[in-house]
Design an enzyme around this catalytic site. Structure first.
Site, PDB file in Angstrom:
ATOM      1  N   ALA A   3       0.875  -1.175   0.000  1.00 32.71           N
ATOM      2  CA  ALA A   3       0.000   0.000   0.000  1.00 32.71           C
ATOM      3  C   ALA A   3       0.910   1.222   0.000  1.00 32.71           C
ATOM      4  O   ALA A   3       2.089   1.132   0.376  1.00 32.71           O
ATOM      5  CB  ALA A   3      -0.874  -0.017   1.246  1.00 32.71           C
ATOM      6  N   GLY A  18       0.644  -5.035   0.729  1.00 31.92           N
ATOM      7  CA  GLY A  18      -0.540  -5.029  -0.125  1.00 31.92           C
ATOM      8  C   GLY A  18      -0.255  -5.553  -1.521  1.00 31.92           C
ATOM      9  O   GLY A  18      -1.149  -6.064  -2.193  1.00 31.92           O
ATOM     10  N   GLU A  27      -0.547  -9.178  -1.227  1.00 30.00           N
ATOM     11  CA  GLU A  27      -1.968  -9.458  -0.962  1.00 30.00           C
ATOM     12  C   GLU A  27      -2.793  -9.341  -2.234  1.00 30.00           C
ATOM     13  O   GLU A  27      -3.755 -10.069  -2.431  1.00 30.00           O
ATOM     14  CB  GLU A  27      -2.489  -8.500   0.113  1.00 30.00           C
ATOM     15  CG  GLU A  27      -1.903  -8.796   1.483  1.00 30.00           C
ATOM     16  CD  GLU A  27      -2.288  -7.751   2.507  1.00 30.00           C
ATOM     17  OE1 GLU A  27      -1.885  -6.581   2.334  1.00 30.00           O
ATOM     18  OE2 GLU A  27      -2.981  -8.084   3.463  1.00 30.00           O
ATOM     19  N   GLU A  73       4.445  -5.686   6.980  1.00 30.59           N
ATOM     20  CA  GLU A  73       3.665  -4.702   7.724  1.00 30.59           C
ATOM     21  C   GLU A  73       4.053  -4.650   9.201  1.00 30.59           C
ATOM     22  O   GLU A  73       3.964  -3.613   9.827  1.00 30.59           O
ATOM     23  CB  GLU A  73       2.176  -5.003   7.604  1.00 30.59           C
ATOM     24  CG  GLU A  73       1.583  -4.698   6.240  1.00 30.59           C
ATOM     25  CD  GLU A  73       1.740  -5.826   5.258  1.00 30.59           C
ATOM     26  OE1 GLU A  73       2.580  -6.715   5.474  1.00 30.59           O
ATOM     27  OE2 GLU A  73       1.038  -5.800   4.235  1.00 30.59           O
TER      28      GLU A  73
HETATM   29  N1  T1G Z   1       4.693   3.477   0.049  1.00 32.82           N
HETATM   30  C1  T1G Z   1       5.168   4.702  -0.284  1.00 32.82           C
HETATM   31  N2  T1G Z   1       6.480   4.957  -0.545  1.00 32.82           N
HETATM   32  C2  T1G Z   1       7.329   3.916  -0.459  1.00 32.82           C
HETATM   33  C3  T1G Z   1       6.901   2.603  -0.121  1.00 32.82           C
HETATM   34  C4  T1G Z   1       5.516   2.412   0.136  1.00 32.82           C
HETATM   35  N3  T1G Z   1       5.012   1.206   0.427  1.00 32.82           N
HETATM   36  N4  T1G Z   1       8.000   1.814  -0.124  1.00 32.82           N
HETATM   37  C5  T1G Z   1       9.047   2.576  -0.453  1.00 32.82           C
HETATM   38  N5  T1G Z   1       8.658   3.837  -0.653  1.00 32.82           N
HETATM   39  C6  T1G Z   1       9.500   4.966  -1.064  1.00 32.82           C
HETATM   40  C7  T1G Z   1      10.580   5.281  -0.043  1.00 32.82           C
HETATM   41  O1  T1G Z   1      10.048   6.172   0.941  1.00 32.82           O
HETATM   42  C8  T1G Z   1      11.607   5.959  -0.936  1.00 32.82           C
HETATM   43  O2  T1G Z   1      11.112   7.262  -1.212  1.00 32.82           O
HETATM   44  C9  T1G Z   1      11.517   5.182  -2.234  1.00 32.82           C
HETATM   45  O3  T1G Z   1      10.212   4.563  -2.219  1.00 32.82           O
HETATM   46  C10 T1G Z   1      12.571   4.108  -2.378  1.00 32.82           C
HETATM   47  O4  T1G Z   1      12.480   3.317  -1.193  1.00 32.82           O
HETATM   48  C11 T1G Z   1      -2.774  -3.074   3.348  1.00 32.82           C
HETATM   49  C12 T1G Z   1      -1.161  -1.580   4.845  1.00 32.82           C
HETATM   50  C13 T1G Z   1      10.350  -1.637  -1.480  1.00 32.82           C
HETATM   51  C14 T1G Z   1      12.223  -2.903  -0.380  1.00 32.82           C
HETATM   52  O5  T1G Z   1       6.398  -2.011   4.068  1.00 32.82           O
HETATM   53  O6  T1G Z   1      10.670  -2.116   2.160  1.00 32.82           O
HETATM   54  O7  T1G Z   1       0.911  -2.705   2.329  1.00 32.82           O
HETATM   55  O8  T1G Z   1      13.023   8.572  -0.234  1.00 32.82           O
HETATM   56  O9  T1G Z   1      14.792   3.849  -0.392  1.00 32.82           O
HETATM   57  O10 T1G Z   1      16.087   0.447  -0.579  1.00 32.82           O
HETATM   58  O11 T1G Z   1      -1.492  -4.824   4.140  1.00 32.82           O
HETATM   59  O12 T1G Z   1      11.233   0.635   0.115  1.00 32.82           O
HETATM   60  O13 T1G Z   1      12.985   7.990  -2.676  1.00 32.82           O
HETATM   61  O14 T1G Z   1      11.319   9.639  -1.757  1.00 32.82           O
HETATM   62  O15 T1G Z   1      13.449   1.942   0.634  1.00 32.82           O
HETATM   63  O16 T1G Z   1      15.303  -0.067  -2.976  1.00 32.82           O
HETATM   64  C15 T1G Z   1       3.929  -2.573   3.098  1.00 32.82           C
HETATM   65  C16 T1G Z   1       8.246  -0.758   2.352  1.00 32.82           C
HETATM   66  C17 T1G Z   1       3.222  -1.256   3.162  1.00 32.82           C
HETATM   67  C18 T1G Z   1       7.459  -1.990   1.946  1.00 32.82           C
HETATM   68  C19 T1G Z   1      12.677  -0.826  -1.701  1.00 32.82           C
HETATM   69  N6  T1G Z   1       5.120  -2.443   2.290  1.00 32.82           N
HETATM   70  N7  T1G Z   1       9.297  -0.466   1.405  1.00 32.82           N
HETATM   71  O17 T1G Z   1      13.853  -0.583  -0.986  1.00 32.82           O
HETATM   72  O18 T1G Z   1      14.327   1.794  -1.755  1.00 32.82           O
HETATM   73  S1  T1G Z   1       1.841  -1.295   4.241  1.00 32.82           S
HETATM   74  C20 T1G Z   1       6.287  -2.142   2.863  1.00 32.82           C
HETATM   75  C21 T1G Z   1      10.465  -1.173   1.433  1.00 32.82           C
HETATM   76  C22 T1G Z   1       0.727  -2.322   3.466  1.00 32.82           C
HETATM   77  C23 T1G Z   1      -1.371  -3.619   3.465  1.00 32.82           C
HETATM   78  C24 T1G Z   1      -0.468  -2.743   4.273  1.00 32.82           C
HETATM   79  C25 T1G Z   1      11.529  -0.683   0.501  1.00 32.82           C
HETATM   80  C26 T1G Z   1      11.678  -1.526  -0.789  1.00 32.82           C
HETATM   81  P1  T1G Z   1      12.176   8.445  -1.504  1.00 32.82           P
HETATM   82  P2  T1G Z   1      13.822   2.739  -0.564  1.00 32.82           P
HETATM   83  P3  T1G Z   1      15.004   0.372  -1.595  1.00 32.82           P
END
Ligand code: T1G
Length: 692
Positions: free
Chosen positions: A65, A104, A107, A127
């Site tokens: 998400a 998400g 999912e 998450e």
């Molecule tokens: N949403 C918005 N921005 C995100 C994002 C996300 N999910 N993931 C990364 N970014 C942005 C991050 O802030 C950065 O921005 C850029 O992307 C590069 O990220 C309903 C509720 C995917 C492994 O927890 O683990 O789904 O600083 O520097 O090292 O069940 O990002 O460039 O402006 O980390 O190559 C669940 C979180 C969400 C994954 C990539 N998903 N992200 O790593 O790049 S909650 C996560 C990561 C959800 C549902 C629930 C990592 C990455 P900027 P980065 P990276």
């Protein structure tokens, strides 16, 4: 054709291909969800289309998400409603995965009818790292494809699994050829169509759940095995409860409602706000504001490390791990040999644990060259000294380096406290000097304080920050001041902890307050672990404080089985009557009449002293952001992640409350609690430390 700015649609033969391109990570933002929903409706209505492929451009399949939208009013289609569009589609849908299908994103793939991924892809539900749980059916569908035990491990660790493991576990149907995901996904969709495979729904599967029925011990054992790791966190327990719900005899949608209710509870809790703050703060810390736009990084092809002791050896390992050759210099063959032997031992231990290939031990050792001559560092692009923490020693090393190192080489010091301007002044090139403050053990701890002096040139600042990422560290740019950020706040905690035990508290009472707050260990326990004799100069001071006296008694902490605590041969600690007597005697000599000290006093004096010091650090510009201070203490000093860091925690208390508490503590315990002027200014402006 473009469905919207981020989603496109094309039909190839009988297969509709929906492609999402929403950098940086194809997060499931409002626009992405709306585009995908529209494209699926188009495909369903297109009589020429028999099956559908859902794929992403860029670095990854949906990475979850859009975290920036969490907590905001939902915009249709919500992720769950988009999932219903896929799950109830009248034509088969194939999810084509590359990069990291997370949260998400996974999912959404779980409501497709079939899943294919390239071998380099990873699938996970992280998450829990945000203080949440998979709120779009992940806790109900994942166990149905990988089984309860695997699902428990995945949702509570948040660690993604490789595509090959995901295929074996039952999460994926096929592996595509690397680089041919689109073609192979289309081919799979065509086979599904030709073979008239069923529109199977994960929600209808129960076979993998049957493995766990009637085995409540799976959950009891899992909770017990992870009690220490999950202590204080809400999210892991809530994830476990949702997985338990899959075994309850109830309609799927009731279990989904249960998952949603627990998700909402977590979303509303400060723990998730704190952990989402840490997620973004960590990424913000990597950004350097205010450098000239044309600042370029310098190439680092060869590194020199001076000192093969605990720190030098650990520092060298970081670069060898990243494939960068290192020359390590020691003062004698014997010290060099000992240092290299310890490094090899570390690698062999890691390999024995299966955390690296045995062949990598020799590969990485092959990148390390030992020498007893600093002249051998002449061609290094970066030279890091990790010699004795004494200003004269460090200045002497930098004076020699100045004559040896090639022009343009970065000269770095690993000092923890000393004035780097003073060290740089021993050279004719102070602009080439920077601090790289690693934390012991340097090959393990993630935090790296990058210390810029008044002269450090922009390209070196940028190069050092990029290098942090290259070697897998979390780099935080800090200014040159006593203790920089982390140790300066630690010094504030030290001062209060030492004062509290003289005034009447016991070390174990102080430690319990910090342990209960969420630190992995208390203040005095940590001192015993690190060693009371670190930085102790026996000749310089005699009995100046409790710690010196304990050192003089040979009580250096865990390593001597006695410090503030006594330790048995398994290093299990018990409060030491000997240490308590030393404290009482020293207090008496100081004319201190000991008194009852409450846990509340311990809590406030220690935590608000740390907050106040953090505010002073911000006010002086030693840290650029409040969130940088948080990252230093969460990453380097064990501040509980679910409390977001000292600055986030202060804003959570409310800065007016912080100011009021500091003033009360000042009245009771002296000027150490004089509120930082920054806190006073922010309170007057109705702002928080995050606005500093
Ligand atoms: N949403 C918005 N921005 C995100 C994002 C996300 N999910 N993931 C990364 N970014 C942005 C991050 O802030 C950065 O921005 C850029 O992307 C590069 O990220 C309903 C509720 C995917 C492994 O927890 O683990 O789904 O600083 O520097 O090292 O069940 O990002 O460039 O402006 O980390 O190559 C669940 C979180 C969400 C994954 C990539 N998903 N992200 O790593 O790049 S909650 C996560 C990561 C959800 C549902 C629930 C990592 C990455 P900027 P980065 P990276």
């Amino acid at each position: 054709m473009k469905v919207n700015d981020v989603v496109s649609y094309v039909v190839e033969g009988q297969i509709a291909v929906i492609t999402v391109d929403s950098p940086p990570v194809n997060a499931l933002s409002n626009a992405v969800r709306q585009g995908v929903a529209g494209a699926i409706q188009t495909a369903i209505g297109d009589t020429g289309v028999g099956a559908i492929v859902l794929i992403c451009e860029g670095r990854t399949f949906f990475a979850g998400a859009d975290i920036t939208e969490l907590g905001k009013p939902p915009v249709e289609p919500t992720l769950r409603n988009l999932q219903l569009v896929l799950e109830n589609a009248s034509k088969p849908i194939v999810a084509a995965i590359h990069g990291t299908a997370l949260g998400g994103g996974l999912e959404l793939a779980l409501v497709a009818h079939y899943r294919i991924a390239v071998p380099s892809a990873k699938c996970g539900l992280p998450e829990v790292n945000l203080g949440l749980l998979p709120g779009a059916g992940g806790t109900q569908r994942l166990p149905r494809v990988v089984g309860v035990a695997k699902a428990l491990e995945m949702v509570t660790s948040g660690t993604p699994i490789a595509a090959t493991a995901a295929k074996e576990a039952g999460l994926l149907d096929e592996l595509a050829r690397e680089g041919d995901l689109r073609a192979d996904a289309i081919a799979l969709a065509q086979r599904v169509l030709d073979e008239r495979r069923p529109l199977r729904k994960v929600r209808d599967r129960t076979d993998r759940l049957d493995e766990a029925r009637g085995k409540p011990e799976i959950f009891a054992d899992f909770r017990k095995a992870n009690a220490r790791k999950f202590r204080g966190f809400l999210a892991p327990e809530y994830n476990i409860r949702c997985i338990e719900a899959t075994l309850v005899d109830q309609p799927f949608d009731e279990a989904m409602a249960y998952e949603r209710s627990l998700f909402n509870e977590l979303m509303a809790d400060s723990q998730s706000a704190a952990q989402r703050h840490v997620f973004f703060a960590e990424r913000q810390a990597a950004k350097v504001d205010g450098l000239p736009a044309d600042t370029a990084t310098l190439p680092i092809a060869k590194v020199g490390v001076i000192g093969a002791g605990t720190m030098g050896g650990g520092i060298a390992m970081n670069f060898a791990n990243a494939g960068i050759p290192v020359t390590i210099v020691e003062t004698s063959e014997e010290a060099l040999f000992r240092g290299l032997r310890i490094i090899r031992g570390n690698y062999e231990t890691t390999a024995a644990k299966g955390k690296m290939k045995a062949s990598d031990v020799d590969t990485r050792m092959g990148l390390l060259t030992g020498s007893v001559a600093m002249e051998d560092l002449a061609d290094c692009d970066l030279i890091i000294e990790a010699v004795f923490e004494q200003i004269d020693v460090k200045r002497a090393v930098f004076g020699k380096l100045d004559a040896i190192a090639k022009s343009g080489s970065i000269l770095a010091t690993n000092t923890s406290y000393l004035d780097i301007d003073d060290i740089a002044a021993a050279t004719k090139r102070p602009a080439d000097v920077v601090g790289l403050h690693f934390f012991s053990p340097a090959n393990v701890m993630k935090l790296l304080e990058v210390v810029r002096t008044k002269d450090t040139k922009p390209e070196i600042v940028l190069t050092a920050m990029k290098l942090a990422r290259t070697i897998g560290k979390i780099g935080v740019l800090v200014g040159n001041g006593y203790g920089f950020v982390g140790n300066r706040i630690l010094a504030a905690r030290n001062a209060q902890a030492d004062a509290l035990v003289l005034e009447g508290a016991t070390p174990w009472a102080v430690d319990k307050v910090l342990y209960d707050f969420g630190f992995a260990m208390g203040h005095f326990q940590m001192r015993d672990l690190v060693g009371l004799d670190v930085g102790w100069n026996a000749k310089a001071t005699a009995s100046a404080n409790v710690r010196e006296i304990l050192n003089e008694m040979g009580r250096h902490g865990q390593k001597t089985r006695g410090g503030y605590y006594d330790y048995d041969d398994k290093r299990v600690q018990t409060p030491s009557p000997v240490a308590m007597q030393v404290i009482e005697d020293f207090a008496a000599k100081q004319g201190i009449v000991r008194r009852e000290v409450s846990d509340a006093e311990i809590h406030d004096r220690i935590l608000f002293a740390m907050v106040n010091e953090g505010a002073r650090i911000l006010d002086e510009g030693i840290a650029a952001r409040a969130s940088d201070v948080d990252i230093v203490w969460v990453t380097g000093y064990g501040w509980p992640k679910y409390r977001g860091g000292p600055m986030f925690w202060a804003d959570l208390q409310g800065l007016p409350t912080v100011l009021e508490t500091l003033n009360a503590l000042k009245a009771a315990h002296g000027d150490a609690f004089t509120p930082s002027p920054l806190i006073e200014r922010l309170v007057a402006q109705g702002k928080g430390l995050k606005d500093a």
